[in-house]
Design a protein around this motif. Structure first.
Motif, PDB file in Angstrom:
ATOM      1  N   VAL A  99       0.834  -1.208   0.000  1.00 26.56           N
ATOM      2  CA  VAL A  99       0.000   0.000   0.000  1.00 26.56           C
ATOM      3  C   VAL A  99       0.867   1.256   0.000  1.00 26.56           C
ATOM      4  O   VAL A  99       0.484   2.289  -0.556  1.00 26.56           O
ATOM      5  N   THR A 102       1.770   2.045  -3.435  1.00 26.70           N
ATOM      6  CA  THR A 102       0.574   2.525  -4.123  1.00 26.70           C
ATOM      7  C   THR A 102       0.308   3.993  -3.803  1.00 26.70           C
ATOM      8  O   THR A 102       0.037   4.802  -4.686  1.00 26.70           O
ATOM      9  N   ASP A 105       2.943   6.173  -5.440  1.00 24.47           N
ATOM     10  CA  ASP A 105       2.736   6.236  -6.896  1.00 24.47           C
ATOM     11  C   ASP A 105       1.571   7.143  -7.252  1.00 24.47           C
ATOM     12  O   ASP A 105       1.651   7.956  -8.152  1.00 24.47           O
ATOM     13  N   GLN A 106       0.475   6.962  -6.536  1.00 29.38           N
ATOM     14  CA  GLN A 106      -0.745   7.679  -6.914  1.00 29.38           C
ATOM     15  C   GLN A 106      -0.788   9.097  -6.359  1.00 29.38           C
ATOM     16  O   GLN A 106      -1.520   9.939  -6.878  1.00 29.38           O
ATOM     17  N   TYR A 110      -4.515   9.158  -4.787  1.00 29.90           N
ATOM     18  CA  TYR A 110      -4.821   8.003  -3.940  1.00 29.90           C
ATOM     19  C   TYR A 110      -6.119   8.236  -3.181  1.00 29.90           C
ATOM     20  O   TYR A 110      -6.287   9.265  -2.514  1.00 29.90           O
ATOM     21  N   ARG A 467      11.183   1.882  -1.216  1.00 30.80           N
ATOM     22  CA  ARG A 467      10.288   0.893  -1.817  1.00 30.80           C
ATOM     23  C   ARG A 467      10.906  -0.482  -1.860  1.00 30.80           C
ATOM     24  O   ARG A 467      10.230  -1.490  -1.690  1.00 30.80           O
ATOM     25  N   ASP A 486      -4.429   1.662   3.967  1.00 28.57           N
ATOM     26  CA  ASP A 486      -5.160   0.794   3.046  1.00 28.57           C
ATOM     27  C   ASP A 486      -6.663   1.046   3.105  1.00 28.57           C
ATOM     28  O   ASP A 486      -7.387   0.865   2.145  1.00 28.57           O
TER      29      ASP A 486
END
Length: 561
Positions: A99, A102, A105-106, A110, A467, A486
């Motif tokens: 997560v 994620t 990245d977003q 997100y 990461r 999450d």
RNA sequence: GCGCCCGUAGCUCAGCUGGAUAGAGCGCUGCCCUCCGGAGGCAGAGGUCAGGGGUUCGAAUCCCUUCGGGCGCGCCA
């Protein structure tokens, strides 16, 4: 992860049906829920209990069979059966750690989704008549309406913010008379002062500007004062524009902007009220009685029939309300939220009944209503009374000036709209831990501070290294934070679906608390570069989600405080 | 009288479309700084989820009812 588990469980159920353990014709809705306690795993399902009856087996027995049939998956570490028949799922650490990547990245995306599918949506809120400055109740409406609109935008709805008001009714006439009385130098209560006139000081300001021939520009209109004390129409136009402009300033200071201002008077001017009357008359559900025209709205769930046209030939407000909501439908808005003070809840059943009687394809239960309960303002532990007519009440701008926009917005959004809200000015002003908005903002600033420290020490955060080392995150505080991160997209989806913006305020408080606890438990800037970058990646992700959430609330996310 | 909303720790309130031992903040008691912002953290005490029935494997949550509080109940907006 939820959808993954639901899929695995569904596959297992299919296998059981094939084997004859379950009747072939059951297609249960598989509920995967987050557990309250870590001892119960990360997720749990109750299918074994809900299916026990049709399967004619004991819940725990069924659970055993189901677990045996469950396909293996790398993200799923372990499965247990517990209590009366719960199946608890323990996820692999890597599943949680993912997560973080994620979120990074977003970034600001997100938590966003396309649940709304681009459907045209409208939120109508505030809708104050231009007879005075906005008060705290309007502030609550503005906070709720605007946050809902932001939530809708974040979940893929095509949102329009609309403000509806009346610039021509009895109240406005009263306003014009009040200003005129001030122009003539009268004080409230003096001989010649209009009955039920507006007594606030702001009326005096309007009178002065009108006499001075000033120009006023509001978001939806502009007027040049005529300075003629006898021209009541000119006074009215000026006063309306003046107060609209004042409200614009209040709303701007609050971070709220509207796309559309809709005038009740236009409903008459455009013939929409007449059209509504005709359409309702055609429904066969209207009748004359006592010289008035009624709608048998009880046929559509209202608790009594409603007068449409009074004995004197004029219309009741019921009609423009229905005509207005009809235009919302005709303008193509398929999801509509009408945000009102709970003192207007009576109009809800009436308007919906009227819309049904139109028989134009509007679904029952449309539109959605969000009603907010009263706001009580506390200063020095004592209630500050709000009285619009008398003037001297707590205005929205007073609050923003005194406690700041961030705290005002947060305080007005943090309670469920169904609950009455006590706004404690002293608490909201406090720049300390007692104040939830500072607590959350501080968590954001704190992460920024750690990042600055890392730079100063010559060991700046290396995102790629972080990461690659997420496997180093194994502290319980870290797991708790990953779990919280999450959960965020789900929370946004629920808040937007159920019109419950307050959920976001509570979530952010919990996330901030998780960050503070982690900060105290573990140092981040450790020598071990892998561990250090993994931890920094985690808190960077927390910072991102706090920023995303605060943005949806219209509250700033400062880098230092 | 009728309708809507509310009733959860001393106070302010959560409780994620019925789940496992009901949570948070403030306040109270006791701890924790050689450390990245102590503007913080940890632990403890504190509950008949207003009362009573019902629905079911399971209820703070759903239904009925009583009590208490708020707001509506106009041919006012």
């Amino acid at each position: 992860m939820k959808t993954l588990l639901a899929r695995l469980v569904t596959e297992a159920l299919a296998a059981l049906a094939q084997a004859g353990t379950l009747p072939a014709d059951v297609h249960p809705e598989v509920q995967i829920e987050r557990t309250r306690e870590r001892a119960h795993g990360d997720f749990a399902t109750n299918v074994a209990m809900t299916l026990a009856k049709v399967a004619r087996r004991k819940p725990r027995e069924l659970a055993e069979a189901l677990v045996a049939a469950l396909p293996a998956h790398p993200q799923l570490a372990r499965v247990e059966i517990a209590g009366p028949g719960f199946i608890n799922f323990f996820m692999a650490p890597a599943a949680w750690q993912a997560v973080i990547a994620t979120v990074l990245d977003q970034g600001s995306a997100y938590g966003r989704s396309n649940a709304g599918g681009g459907v045209k949506t409208q939120v109508e809120f505030v809708s104050a008549n231009p007879t005075g400055p906005l008060h705290v109740g309007h502030g609550r409406a503005a906070a709720i309406g605007d946050t809902l609109a932001r939530l809708f935008e974040a979940t893929g709805w095509d949102v329009t913010r609309e403000f509806y008001y009346n610039d021509a009714g009895v109240q406005i006439g009263n306003l014009a008379l009040s200003v005129q009385a001030r122009i003539r130098g009268l004080e409230p209560g003096a001989p010649g002062w209009p009955e039920d006139g507006y007594r606030g000081e702001y009326i005096r300001d309007i009178a002065a500007d009108y006499l001075a021939g000033k120009a006023v520009v509001a978001d939806d209109r502009q007027v040049q004062a005529k300075a003629d004390p006898d021209d009541l129409d000119a006074i009215r136009d000026f006063a309306v524009a003046y107060l609209r402009h004042e409200q614009d300033l209040d709303l701007r200071a609050f971070g709220v902007a509207f796309d559309v201002y809709y005038l009740e008077s236009s409903l008459y001017a455009d013939g929409l009220v007449e059209r509504t009357v005709a359409r309702l008359a055609g429904s066969g559900r209207t009748y004359e009685s006592d010289g008035a025209l009624w709608l048998a709205s009880t046929a559509y769930g209202d608790d009594k029939d409603r007068v449409m046209r009074k004995r004197d030939g004029s219309y009741t407000y019921f009609l423009p309300d229905v005509a207005y909501h009809w235009t919302k439908w005709e303008r193509g808005y398929r999801r509509v939220v009408t945000e009102l003070g709970a003192d207007h809840h009576g109009s809800l059943a009436r308007v919906r009944a009227g819309l049904q009687a139109l028989d134009v394809g509007i679904p029952p239960g449309w539109p959605e209503y969000v009603l907010h309960q009263m706001v009580t303002v506390l200063r020095n532990g004592e209630e500050v009374k709000i009285s619009k007519r008398a003037g001297g009440y707590v205005t929205l701008r007073d609050l923003i000036d005194e406690v700041g926009r961030d705290a005002t917005r947060f305080f007005l959004i943090m309670r469920k709209s169904d609950s009455q809200l006590v706004f404690d000015i002293d608490l909201a002003k406090q720049q300390s831990l007692d104040n939830p908005v500072y607590y959350i903002q501080y968590a954001h600033a704190r992460v920024c501070s750690v990042m600055r420290q890392a730079d100063d020490k010559g060991i700046p955060f290396d995102a790629a290294a972080g990461r690659a080392s997420l496997g180093r995150l194994d502290d319980p505080h870290e797991e708790a934070l990953m779990l919280q991160l999450d959960r965020y997209p789900e929370l946004i989806a629920v808040a937007a679906r159920d019109d419950e913006p307050h959920l976001l305020a509570g979530y952010l408080r919990e996330l901030a608390q998780g960050l503070h606890a982690y900060y105290n438990a573990q140092p981040f800037l450790v020598d071990d570069a892998e561990r250090r970058n993994a931890r920094l990646a985690l808190i960077a992700a927390v910072r991102q989600v706090i920023a995303n959430g605060l943005t949806l609330l219209g509250v700033s996310a400062p880098e230092s405080m």
